[in-house]
Design an enzyme around this catalytic site. Structure first.
Site, short mmCIF file in Angstrom:
data_model
loop_
_atom_site.label_atom_id
_atom_site.label_comp_id
_atom_site.label_asym_id
_atom_site.label_seq_id
_atom_site.Cartn_x
_atom_site.Cartn_y
_atom_site.Cartn_z
N ASP A 1 66.46 50.87 64.42
CA ASP A 1 67.03 51.89 65.31
C ASP A 1 65.86 52.70 65.88
O ASP A 1 65.24 52.29 66.87
CB ASP A 1 68.00 52.71 64.46
CG ASP A 1 68.73 53.81 65.23
OD1 ASP A 1 68.56 53.89 66.45
OD2 ASP A 1 69.46 54.59 64.60
N GLU B 1 65.34 43.29 57.34
CA GLU B 1 66.06 44.55 57.57
C GLU B 1 67.42 44.26 58.22
O GLU B 1 67.60 43.21 58.84
CB GLU B 1 65.24 45.41 58.55
CG GLU B 1 64.55 46.60 57.91
CD GLU B 1 65.48 47.75 57.57
OE1 GLU B 1 66.67 47.54 57.27
OE2 GLU B 1 65.00 48.90 57.59
N ASP B 2 68.32 45.22 58.12
CA ASP B 2 69.62 45.08 58.77
C ASP B 2 69.51 45.43 60.26
O ASP B 2 69.97 44.70 61.12
CB ASP B 2 70.68 45.97 58.09
CG ASP B 2 70.22 47.41 57.88
OD1 ASP B 2 69.06 47.74 58.20
OD2 ASP B 2 71.04 48.22 57.40
N PHE C 1 77.53 53.11 66.46
CA PHE C 1 77.28 53.16 65.02
C PHE C 1 77.99 51.96 64.41
O PHE C 1 79.22 51.86 64.45
CB PHE C 1 77.78 54.46 64.40
CG PHE C 1 77.45 54.54 62.95
CD1 PHE C 1 76.15 54.78 62.53
CD2 PHE C 1 78.44 54.34 61.99
CE1 PHE C 1 75.83 54.82 61.18
CE2 PHE C 1 78.12 54.39 60.64
CZ PHE C 1 76.82 54.62 60.23
N ARG D 1 80.43 47.93 53.44
CA ARG D 1 79.30 46.99 53.46
C ARG D 1 79.79 45.56 53.23
O ARG D 1 79.12 44.60 53.55
CB ARG D 1 78.31 47.33 52.34
CG ARG D 1 77.56 48.63 52.53
CD ARG D 1 76.44 48.73 51.50
NE ARG D 1 75.97 50.09 51.34
CZ ARG D 1 75.04 50.67 52.10
NH1 ARG D 1 74.49 49.99 53.08
NH2 ARG D 1 74.66 51.90 51.88
P1 5GP Z 1 65.50 53.52 61.72
O1 5GP Z 1 64.50 54.00 60.73
O2 5GP Z 1 65.03 52.33 62.52
O3 5GP Z 1 65.99 54.64 62.62
O4 5GP Z 1 66.81 53.12 60.96
C1 5GP Z 1 66.87 52.11 60.09
C2 5GP Z 1 68.02 52.32 59.13
O5 5GP Z 1 69.03 53.20 59.62
C3 5GP Z 1 68.72 51.00 58.95
O6 5GP Z 1 68.09 50.24 57.95
C4 5GP Z 1 70.14 51.42 58.61
O7 5GP Z 1 70.23 51.63 57.23
C5 5GP Z 1 70.32 52.74 59.33
N1 5GP Z 1 71.07 52.53 60.59
C6 5GP Z 1 70.59 52.53 61.86
N2 5GP Z 1 71.56 52.30 62.77
C7 5GP Z 1 72.71 52.15 62.04
C8 5GP Z 1 74.07 51.86 62.40
O8 5GP Z 1 74.46 51.68 63.56
N3 5GP Z 1 74.95 51.77 61.35
C9 5GP Z 1 74.60 51.95 60.05
N4 5GP Z 1 75.55 51.85 59.11
N5 5GP Z 1 73.32 52.21 59.68
C10 5GP Z 1 72.39 52.29 60.66
#
Ligand code: 5GP
Length: 181
Positions: A104, A100-101, A154, A167
């Protein structure tokens, strides 16, 4: 588009990212010790990290891709994970490495881990995330492998988008909150 390239401040440089990826990969190479791995890249955000990471892994590896979304075009999570494309090969008895990237809220990670555990009896499942943003975490999820901790920003670049853009950046940056509103 409100955020221009010149508005993005560098948080992690290309050199820092590549150095950390090599460190994570060497931990993985040691852990898997030559065993076969099914690496699952979560599109679109993890595309850069996954591509650079798998190039540093030295075991027999299958590179798989799934596509989930939770942000849409906004800059905060919708709280709902969409499985855009979650077709996977038979993972029974396999070592699965999810890539995963960023974690959050952790909802995406939880969705995916639940999906894999419900559908397959794997040999192992490990979760790797380049970034770990704990401040809004809503689940117990902790990545097994993690690149960098980040705070309430962000992030943009190296796979992470701003409204579909940026990206392609080689670094990870952020823009002032006022520009994101
Ligand atoms: P989660 O489900 O953990 O809240 O979020 C995961 C997804 O939210 C990540 O795979 C990503 O695509 C997006 N995301 C969360 N934080 C960021 C951020 O700071 N920047 C961007 N561009 N995407 C984020």
């Amino acid at each position: 588009m409100k955020v221009q390239l010149s508005d993005i401040k560098v948080l992690f440089s290309e050199e820092q990212i590549q150095k950390r990826i090599k460190e994570i990969a060497s931990e993985m190479n040691e852990f898997y010790n030559g065993e076969e791995v099914y690496a699952v890249c979560v599109l679109k955000g993890a595309v850069m990290f996954a591509a650079d990471l798998v190039k540093c892994l030295n075991m027999p590896l299958r590179f798989e891709f799934i596509r989930l979304s939770s942000y849409g075009s906004a800059t905060t999570t919708s709280g709902k994970v969409n499985a855009v494309d979650i077709s996977l090969p038979d993972l029974n008895g396999k070592n699965v490495l999810i890539i995963e990237d960023i974690v959050d809220t952790g909802l995406t990670a939880k969705f995916l881990l639940d999906f894999i555990h419900c559908n397959f009896k794997t040999k192992s499942v490990k979760f790797a995330s380049l970034l770990d943003k704990k401040i809004f975490r809503q689940t117990e999820i902790e990545p097994d492998y993690m690149g960098f901790h980040v705070d309430d920003k962000f992030l943009i670049g190296y796979g992470l988008d701003y409204d579909g853009y940026y990206r392609n950046l080689r670094y990870i940056g952020y823009a002032d909150k006022s520009l994101l509103e």
